[in-house]
Scaffold this active site. Sequence first.
Site, PDB file in Angstrom:
ATOM      1  CD  GLN A   1      40.429  36.996  36.582  1.00 53.75           C
ATOM      2  OE1 GLN A   1      39.851  35.949  36.840  1.00 53.75           O
ATOM      3  NE2 GLN A   1      41.751  37.060  36.481  1.00 53.75           N
TER       4      GLN A   1
ATOM      5  CG  HIS B   1      45.161  43.327  36.218  1.00 55.17           C
ATOM      6  ND1 HIS B   1      46.220  43.679  35.417  1.00 55.17           N
ATOM      7  CD2 HIS B   1      45.435  42.074  36.681  1.00 55.17           C
ATOM      8  CE1 HIS B   1      47.102  42.689  35.389  1.00 55.17           C
ATOM      9  NE2 HIS B   1      46.654  41.707  36.150  1.00 55.17           N
TER      10      HIS B   1
ATOM     11  CG  ASP C   1      40.225  43.740  32.492  1.00 50.67           C
ATOM     12  OD1 ASP C   1      40.123  42.589  32.012  1.00 50.67           O
ATOM     13  OD2 ASP C   1      41.108  44.040  33.315  1.00 50.67           O
TER      14      ASP C   1
ATOM     15  CE  LYS D   1      43.953  36.540  33.428  1.00 50.19           C
ATOM     16  NZ  LYS D   1      44.796  36.055  34.535  1.00 50.19           N
TER      17      LYS D   1
ATOM     18  CB  CYS E   1      48.540  42.705  38.588  1.00 55.22           C
ATOM     19  SG  CYS E   1      49.933  41.672  38.105  1.00 55.22           S
TER      20      CYS E   1
END
Length: 409
Positions: A201, A121, A198, A224, A364
């Site tokens: 997700q 991302h 990261d 999220k 993104c």
Amino acid sequence: MNVQDIREMFPILNQEVNGSPLVYLDSAATSQKPYQVIEVLDKYYREYNSNVHRGVHTLGTRATDGYEGAREKVRRFINAKSTEQVIFTRGTTTAINTVAHGYARPNLKEGDEIVISHMEHHSNIIPWQQAAKHTGATLKYLPLQEDGTISMEDARKTITANTKIVSIMQVSNVLGVVNPIKELAQLAHENGAIMVVDGAQSAPHMKIDVQDLDCDFFAFSGHKMCGPTGIGVLYGKKALLENMEPIEFGGEMIDFVDLYDSTWKELPWKFESGTPIIAGAIGLGAAIDFLEEIGLDNILAHEHKLAAYAFEKMSALDGMTIYGPKDPMKRTGLVTFNIDDVHPHDVATVLDAEGIAVRAGHHCAQVLMKWLKASSTARASFYLYNTEEDIDKLVEGLIKTKEYFSDGF
């Protein structure tokens, strides 16, 4: 608890969009919020809205208890050793930038290397680009396999003794790929590098154990994972956080201020300047309670089932390109696709007319789009409240889209 019972907990799903029942397939961008989270936010603002840490009055104490109680819930959720390692931020982007500014810039020099991948991302690319420009370090990209996965063989060739930082997303927001973070962290450490993850997700969809992963930093967002917008978390190993300087100054992170110098509070507060995100943290705590009640293993199994079903149904359509691994066990609950000769924005527009919400664009991830040889794609992403019927409606909408554009309109 079955999926229909879960759906009843999300008030936004009980509506029509453009005359059709809403089919929400954009949870990778932001998830919907259950009553439990909405009610906790409402209660905070109605009953004990106050600043934290500063006052001795009852409302301030209740707000502080709620805020710090949420920190303990996060600690348990990711299995951190201590709440000192849990920093509340505005989201994943702020968390990664905190590491890039507070750790990378003071510690990198010319000849050092930062390793990321083509699937990242923008929030896990640009901070490292800027850190490299500032320090003279080199930014290197870990190559991807044909299906978008990472091989450890490639990783061993890319991560070397010159590597100081490896920063990889645990799950791709485009391909749905689940990356081998534990193995990458071990390889990074063998070469004297730190591992940044990261988790935007991954945290909403699977159990996270930062101690088992042995990552040095882990970042994720509340919105999220059924929580509010504007709240996120940076986890870091204590020794690294203690040796980092804050990147924002003022307010609650201050210990003592003199005319020409100041000192900072201890962890975690030295990284939480100003009035913190009190309602957001309390809402995130409620979201964690909700997800743990459902069970992260149950959520992941449900998404694997939906991904397999969607992949099968969508693959049967002519003129459909689906990106990422074909094995649903190698991806989380999303399918990114294109229809031949139809722009993704047109796909999303026609689907919206049927009440179906999907994402269209570069997500993104323009570096990945270039790797995929696509300017943009459409993406349907699933969560604990989605059903096979939602996917059936998506497929019906895609068929209508193909028919609409094949007729020359």
